[in-house]
Scaffold this motif. Structure first.
Motif, PDB file in Angstrom:
ATOM      1  N   VAL A  18       0.836  -1.214   0.000  1.00 51.44           N
ATOM      2  CA  VAL A  18       0.000   0.000   0.000  1.00 51.44           C
ATOM      3  C   VAL A  18       0.862   1.252   0.000  1.00 51.44           C
ATOM      4  O   VAL A  18       0.602   2.212  -0.740  1.00 51.44           O
ATOM      5  CB  VAL A  18      -0.956  -0.020   1.212  1.00 51.44           C
ATOM      6  N   ARG A  19       1.892   1.246   0.813  1.00 52.68           N
ATOM      7  CA  ARG A  19       2.769   2.433   0.887  1.00 52.68           C
ATOM      8  C   ARG A  19       3.523   2.616  -0.425  1.00 52.68           C
ATOM      9  O   ARG A  19       3.758   3.742  -0.866  1.00 52.68           O
ATOM     10  CB  ARG A  19       3.726   2.269   2.052  1.00 52.68           C
ATOM     11  N   ALA A  20       3.918   1.504  -1.086  1.00 55.52           N
ATOM     12  CA  ALA A  20       4.596   1.606  -2.391  1.00 55.52           C
ATOM     13  C   ALA A  20       3.653   2.208  -3.414  1.00 55.52           C
ATOM     14  O   ALA A  20       4.052   3.007  -4.274  1.00 55.52           O
ATOM     15  CB  ALA A  20       5.087   0.227  -2.834  1.00 55.52           C
ATOM     16  N   ALA A  21       2.388   1.819  -3.347  1.00 54.88           N
ATOM     17  CA  ALA A  21       1.406   2.388  -4.268  1.00 54.88           C
ATOM     18  C   ALA A  21       1.275   3.891  -4.045  1.00 54.88           C
ATOM     19  O   ALA A  21       1.180   4.680  -4.994  1.00 54.88           O
ATOM     20  CB  ALA A  21       0.055   1.692  -4.081  1.00 54.88           C
ATOM     21  N   GLU A  22       1.276   4.295  -2.758  1.00 60.12           N
ATOM     22  CA  GLU A  22       1.186   5.739  -2.447  1.00 60.12           C
ATOM     23  C   GLU A  22       2.397   6.481  -2.984  1.00 60.12           C
ATOM     24  O   GLU A  22       2.279   7.600  -3.510  1.00 60.12           O
ATOM     25  CB  GLU A  22       1.077   5.925  -0.926  1.00 60.12           C
ATOM     26  N   ALA A  23       3.569   5.844  -2.892  1.00 61.98           N
ATOM     27  CA  ALA A  23       4.779   6.463  -3.444  1.00 61.98           C
ATOM     28  C   ALA A  23       4.647   6.629  -4.948  1.00 61.98           C
ATOM     29  O   ALA A  23       5.102   7.635  -5.529  1.00 61.98           O
ATOM     30  CB  ALA A  23       5.998   5.618  -3.087  1.00 61.98           C
ATOM     31  N   GLY A  24       4.046   5.637  -5.597  1.00 60.44           N
ATOM     32  CA  GLY A  24       3.854   5.737  -7.041  1.00 60.44           C
ATOM     33  C   GLY A  24       2.957   6.895  -7.410  1.00 60.44           C
ATOM     34  O   GLY A  24       3.216   7.624  -8.370  1.00 60.44           O
ATOM     35  N   TYR A  25       1.855   7.068  -6.633  1.00 54.64           N
ATOM     36  CA  TYR A  25       0.964   8.202  -6.887  1.00 54.64           C
ATOM     37  C   TYR A  25       1.697   9.540  -6.703  1.00 54.64           C
ATOM     38  O   TYR A  25       1.517  10.476  -7.480  1.00 54.64           O
ATOM     39  CB  TYR A  25      -0.234   8.156  -5.942  1.00 54.64           C
ATOM     40  N   LEU A  26       2.534   9.626  -5.625  1.00 56.03           N
ATOM     41  CA  LEU A  26       3.272  10.863  -5.353  1.00 56.03           C
ATOM     42  C   LEU A  26       4.248  11.165  -6.474  1.00 56.03           C
ATOM     43  O   LEU A  26       4.362  12.310  -6.932  1.00 56.03           O
ATOM     44  CB  LEU A  26       4.021  10.726  -4.014  1.00 56.03           C
ATOM     45  N   LEU A  27       4.962  10.123  -7.001  1.00 54.75           N
ATOM     46  CA  LEU A  27       5.892  10.344  -8.107  1.00 54.75           C
ATOM     47  C   LEU A  27       5.157  10.799  -9.354  1.00 54.75           C
ATOM     48  O   LEU A  27       5.645  11.655 -10.105  1.00 54.75           O
ATOM     49  CB  LEU A  27       6.664   9.048  -8.392  1.00 54.75           C
ATOM     50  N   ALA A  28       3.985  10.258  -9.575  1.00 52.55           N
ATOM     51  CA  ALA A  28       3.197  10.675 -10.738  1.00 52.55           C
ATOM     52  C   ALA A  28       2.797  12.139 -10.621  1.00 52.55           C
ATOM     53  O   ALA A  28       2.839  12.895 -11.598  1.00 52.55           O
ATOM     54  CB  ALA A  28       1.956   9.784 -10.860  1.00 52.55           C
ATOM     55  N   ASP A  29       2.391  12.571  -9.398  1.00 59.47           N
ATOM     56  CA  ASP A  29       2.014  13.986  -9.191  1.00 59.47           C
ATOM     57  C   ASP A  29       3.192  14.899  -9.436  1.00 59.47           C
ATOM     58  O   ASP A  29       3.070  15.955 -10.094  1.00 59.47           O
ATOM     59  CB  ASP A  29       1.495  14.179  -7.759  1.00 59.47           C
ATOM     60  N   VAL A  30       4.360  14.521  -8.891  1.00 57.95           N
ATOM     61  CA  VAL A  30       5.551  15.353  -9.081  1.00 57.95           C
ATOM     62  C   VAL A  30       5.898  15.449 -10.560  1.00 57.95           C
ATOM     63  O   VAL A  30       6.266  16.518 -11.076  1.00 57.95           O
ATOM     64  CB  VAL A  30       6.725  14.790  -8.266  1.00 57.95           C
TER      65      VAL A  30
END
Length: 575
Positions: A281-293
């Motif tokens: 779940v946390r890796a998925a959140e990191a993926g979303y954050l990288l996409a936003d950046v």
């Protein structure tokens, strides 16, 4: 009223206790027995100057403690409380004064305590002025002063006159303050005009530039961004490629892809372990954050443009703001703060003419008030002068100065002052046919003693005049003898009907009128003169007759002197 004095190691006094009563108390004794030290002790309690030389030889310090009974309505009581003193329920104040002997290691020091609280010496003096009047040779000399004579007349004139005097002093002080402020405004008019012009120029410049709070900081950041547009574009594009990869290259690995691979691996393992599922779940959140950046970096690169025209405008604006910060403050916020205070100061300066006009109007009103009060003071003094002169003249007749008279002259002073526009002078005619002479030049010591006593009696019996609770007389009988001495005693006794009176005397005629008679003697201990507890005693009956006989003849065993002493006592009973 002074109830008690305790003395330790002062002059010849080793240790002594003096209890004082209402009415007339006399202190007598052989020369050098210590009577003067009793008065010195009293002076210390009343805020007098401390002399280390008065500390008894061999003692490290001297101490004097006294108990004062103060009326509930006395201003001195309120002053004592203001100083932090504790006052007993019955209005008794305890006063303590210590004096350190002067040695090679230290200079003499004095400390004062009032009601258990350490206070400046001046506080004791303030309270003493209200409660006690001390008369000695020095006071007789001060009676020669025109200001002292004026003060005596003012005291005789009563409470209404005292109120007028206080109003005059207040008006005089306010007028001086107004005049000083007016003179300052007028003399600084050119300086104020120059300062106002500089402030106007400065405020006009600030108003033209119209800086905004924090504007200099924002412009500095914008100039830095515009000046490095290409470097910023390259950094943003490189970061975007690292996150999502290069579309034109097939062999690059992006951060987003690696994170997504990590998520899939964790989800696969998470089917068997909840810990890995949580990490997935946390890796998925990191993926979303990288996409936003990555999205924001893409937008940043598209919006970022090199704009030379805008950079030029920013630099010009910064230069314009710099002209203000070099003159009026370290930054734009400081410039704006200066403009606020400068505007307030300019209002004050531009209102100077109005202030000058208001002060001139106030000064005219104060001139009229001071003149009116001074005229009322002169009238009251003129009326009181004749009454005081008659009262003192009557008293002098009773003090064996028949034919003597006192004149109180009230005339315009060379220069008006806070106490009015009058000069007051007392003139004495010592005997019939003699010319009137100012007390300051023509009166002898004995005459001054009697004039002073006559004044005190007149003041004490005057309606509305302030009478202190205690009078202390030293050498009031100087240069007096015979019938005059008897009359001095009689007047002291009369004064003691309205106040406590303490007298140091060497005349039996005066001592015979006492309500309480204290005798001071001295002993010899280890070859040194000393006064101890038993050496200050009240005498009555035969002991008092014996002391009066000693004062009359120097021999307390003389039958003739004892008979004369008994006669003096008998005569004093009627008073």
């Amino acid at each position: 009223m002074i109830e008690e004095i305790r003395i330790d190691d002062l002059g010849v006094i080793g240790r002594a206790q003096v209890r004082l009563a209402p009415g007339l108390t006399v202190l007598t004794g052989e020369t050098g027995a210590g009577k003067t030290m009793v008065l010195t002790a009293l002076s210390l309690l009343l805020g007098g100057r401390a002399d280390p030389a008065t500390v008894r030889t061999g003692a490290p310090s001297a101490a004097v403690e006294g108990r004062l009974a103060v009326p509930d309505d006395a201003p001195a009581l309120e002053r004592a409380r203001e100083a932090g003193a504790e006052v007993d329920d019955d209005g008794t104040l305890v006063v303590l004064r210590t004096v350190t002997a002067s040695t090679s290691e230290q200079s003499g020091r004095s400390r004062a305590f009032l009601g258990g609280r350490s206070v400046p010496q001046g506080v004791l003096a303030e309270i003493a002025d209200e409660l006690v009047t001390v008369h000695g040779q020095a006071e007789q000399m001060r009676l020669r002063s025109p200001s002292r004579q004026r003060a005596a007349l003012d005291a005789f004139a009563g409470t209404d006159h005292a109120v007028t005097l206080a109003e005059h002093r207040a008006a005089w002080a306010e007028r001086a303050q107004v005049r000083d402020e007016l003179d300052g405004l007028v003399s600084r008019a050119q300086d104020r005009a120059r300062e106002a012009e500089l402030l106007r120029l400065g405020l006009a410049e600030v108003d033209r530039v119209a800086p905004q709070p924090g504007e200099d900081v924002a412009l500095a950041e914008e100039a830095d961004r515009l000046g490095h547009a290409e470097d910023l574009r390259a950094a943003a594009a490189g970061a975007h490629t690292a996150l999502v990869g290069d579309e034109d290259a097939t062999d690059t690995v992006s951060a987003a892809a690696l994170v997504d691979e990590a998520r899939r691996q964790l989800e696969h393992g998470g089917a068997h372990d909840p810990a890995l599922a949580a990490l997935a779940v946390r890796a998925a959140e990191a993926g979303y954050l990288l996409a936003d950046v990555a999205t924001e970096l893409s937008a940043y690169v598209q919006d970022l443009q090199a704009d030379p025209a805008r950079l030029d405008a920013v630099q010009r604006r910064r230069a314009e703001l710099g002209t203000l910060t070099r003159t009026y403050g370290a930054d734009v916020d400081a410039v704006l703060a200066w403009a606020t205070s400068a505007a307030e100061r300019l209002l004050d300066l531009e209102g100077g003419d109005e202030r000058i006009a208001a002060l001139r109007e106030r000064l005219v009103a104060l001139d009229a008030r001071v003149e009116d009060l001074a005229a009322r003071i002169t009238g009251a003094r003129s009326r009181a002068a004749g009454e005081l002169a008659r009262a003192v003249t009557d008293e002098l007749a009773g003090l064996a100065m028949a034919g003597a008279s006192l004149t109180v002259d009230v005339r315009p002073a060379d220069e008006p002052g806070p106490s009015g526009a009058d000069a007051v002078e007392m003139l004495l005619v010592p005997h019939a046919g003699a010319p009137a002479r100012p007390l300051g030049r023509g009166a002898s010591g004995g005459e001054l003693s009697r004039v002073m006593l006559a004044l005190e009696v007149a003041l004490a019996t005057a309606e509305g005049s302030h009478v202190p609770g205690t009078f202390v007389f030293d050498e009031v009988d100087a240069g007096v003898g015979g019938r005059a001495a008897t009359e001095v005693g009689r007047r002291l006794s009369r004064l003691a009907r309205t106040a406590q009176v303490v007298v140091v005397t060497h005349l039996a005629q005066v001592a015979a009128f006492a309500d309480q008679h204290l005798v001071v003697t001295k002993s010899v201990a280890d070859g040194v003169d000393v006064v101890t507890e038993s050496d200050v005693r009240a005498v009555t009956g035969e002991d008092r007759v014996r002391e009066l006989a000693r004062m009359l003849s120097g021999q307390d065993g003389s039958a003739t002197a004892r008979a004369h002493a008994a006669e003096l006592l008998a005569q004093s009973v009627g008073r």
